[in-house]
Design a protein around this motif. Sequence first.
Motif, PDB file in Angstrom:
ATOM      1  N   GLU A 262       0.792  -1.219   0.000  1.00 59.25           N
ATOM      2  CA  GLU A 262       0.000   0.000   0.000  1.00 59.25           C
ATOM      3  C   GLU A 262       0.832   1.282   0.000  1.00 59.25           C
ATOM      4  O   GLU A 262       0.430   2.283  -0.599  1.00 59.25           O
ATOM      5  N   LYS A 263       1.963   1.268   0.628  1.00 60.97           N
ATOM      6  CA  LYS A 263       2.808   2.463   0.711  1.00 60.97           C
ATOM      7  C   LYS A 263       3.152   3.008  -0.667  1.00 60.97           C
ATOM      8  O   LYS A 263       3.354   4.215  -0.841  1.00 60.97           O
ATOM      9  N   TYR A 264       3.225   2.138  -1.660  1.00 65.66           N
ATOM     10  CA  TYR A 264       3.649   2.553  -3.004  1.00 65.66           C
ATOM     11  C   TYR A 264       2.491   2.568  -4.004  1.00 65.66           C
ATOM     12  O   TYR A 264       2.699   2.850  -5.184  1.00 65.66           O
ATOM     13  N   ALA A 265       1.272   2.305  -3.536  1.00 67.71           N
ATOM     14  CA  ALA A 265       0.096   2.255  -4.411  1.00 67.71           C
ATOM     15  C   ALA A 265      -0.440   3.670  -4.627  1.00 67.71           C
ATOM     16  O   ALA A 265      -1.504   4.059  -4.127  1.00 67.71           O
ATOM     17  N   GLU A 266       0.307   4.448  -5.390  1.00 63.23           N
ATOM     18  CA  GLU A 266       0.007   5.853  -5.637  1.00 63.23           C
ATOM     19  C   GLU A 266       0.436   6.209  -7.063  1.00 63.23           C
ATOM     20  O   GLU A 266       0.866   5.344  -7.821  1.00 63.23           O
ATOM     21  N   ALA A 267       0.348   7.486  -7.389  1.00 68.32           N
ATOM     22  CA  ALA A 267       0.845   8.002  -8.667  1.00 68.32           C
ATOM     23  C   ALA A 267       2.299   8.426  -8.514  1.00 68.32           C
ATOM     24  O   ALA A 267       2.705   8.948  -7.461  1.00 68.32           O
ATOM     25  N   TRP A 268       3.089   8.205  -9.596  1.00 63.58           N
ATOM     26  CA  TRP A 268       4.509   8.507  -9.559  1.00 63.58           C
ATOM     27  C   TRP A 268       4.956   9.156 -10.873  1.00 63.58           C
ATOM     28  O   TRP A 268       4.569   8.701 -11.947  1.00 63.58           O
ATOM     29  N   ASN A 269       5.765  10.211 -10.754  1.00 63.05           N
ATOM     30  CA  ASN A 269       6.380  10.851 -11.919  1.00 63.05           C
ATOM     31  C   ASN A 269       7.760  10.273 -12.176  1.00 63.05           C
ATOM     32  O   ASN A 269       8.546  10.062 -11.231  1.00 63.05           O
TER      33      ASN A 269
END
Length: 366
Positions: A262-269
């Motif tokens: 979950e810590k990395y389940a986001e948007a990333w550029n």
Amino acid sequence: MEEQKGSMEKMVMMTNSNFWANKRVLVTGHTGFKGSWMSIWLNLLGANVSGYSLEAPTNPSLFKVSKLSSIINSNIGDIRDFAKVKKVIEDVNPEIIFHMAAQPLVRESYINPLATYEVNVMGTANLLEAARQFSNVKAIVNVTTDKCYENKEWVWGYRENEPLGGHDPYSSSKACSELVTSSYRNSYFAKGSTFIASARAGNVIGGGDWAVDRLIPDCLKSLTNNETILIRNPNSIRPWQHVLEPLSGYLLLAQNLYNYGEKYAEAWNFGPEDEDAKSVKWIVEKICSMWGNEATYVIDKGYHPHEAQYLKLDCSKAKMQLEWKPRWSLEEALSKIIEWTHSYRENGSIMDICINQINSYCKVKE
């Protein structure tokens, strides 16, 4: 190939070859430019790679000239076909999915807006809806674009928490794909064992890109044929980056999604350093110089639909939390493209040149 894999394992890498060994990975859009490079890299890392995509174009394509179908499990189909997408996921039983199938061209989106929305929005929904039927899928990376942001033409880079938008149908469809991803993450995957992230890259360049209405392929075609280069918007500034730059970010992001959830389940550029956001005119003059020609180009004064003039990404989040950063300067990226193109023109092994460039990229600089 085994010798190449052995040398790969000896390198200090951002990605972990021990992690990828024997992982079941599905790449949608594997017959495209970025999807082909990703599939080659994953195979080199020892993953069991499967793809799902339309047929590669009849004109030259990296998928065909690299003979990629001989080393991965290639499934041909339309991302808009939910039943087939679901069947492929059932058959492949992937642990990790990279969703790269897309209609990727701004100008094409003006010509065929409905198809663009169908592929980029409903295609994403089909992939996520199918994936949620299978608990063995641990990590999904949806590849969108830097153009998903509401472009205010300002001079600083967009961060992941900036408003989404999109003037043209392509950009808008990718913003919609981001919203679909967020909705599925919150509605269906919030407390499960599958974790979803989205990845937003800049203007990706590299050997093996023959897409129409893209600056580098148009330049190389004109240089090869000793023709004058036509450019549309010489002062437009873009975050140019070699294709291996964002792919390294996608790989690293997938590893962290799989391992930490979950810590990395986001948007990333994933974009270049600020100094490599250059104008179209700069790119044309530099690539002509590297090719060995005087820069002979003219401004195409015909009608051109709206495209953003200024676009940059702020990649602080990926640098801090993923410990990712660009490795090749823009000049080095252009040099690698020239090297790749000359190898292709001289009938060299395309798979070998791709593997050599991936190995070169992965080496830690002193």
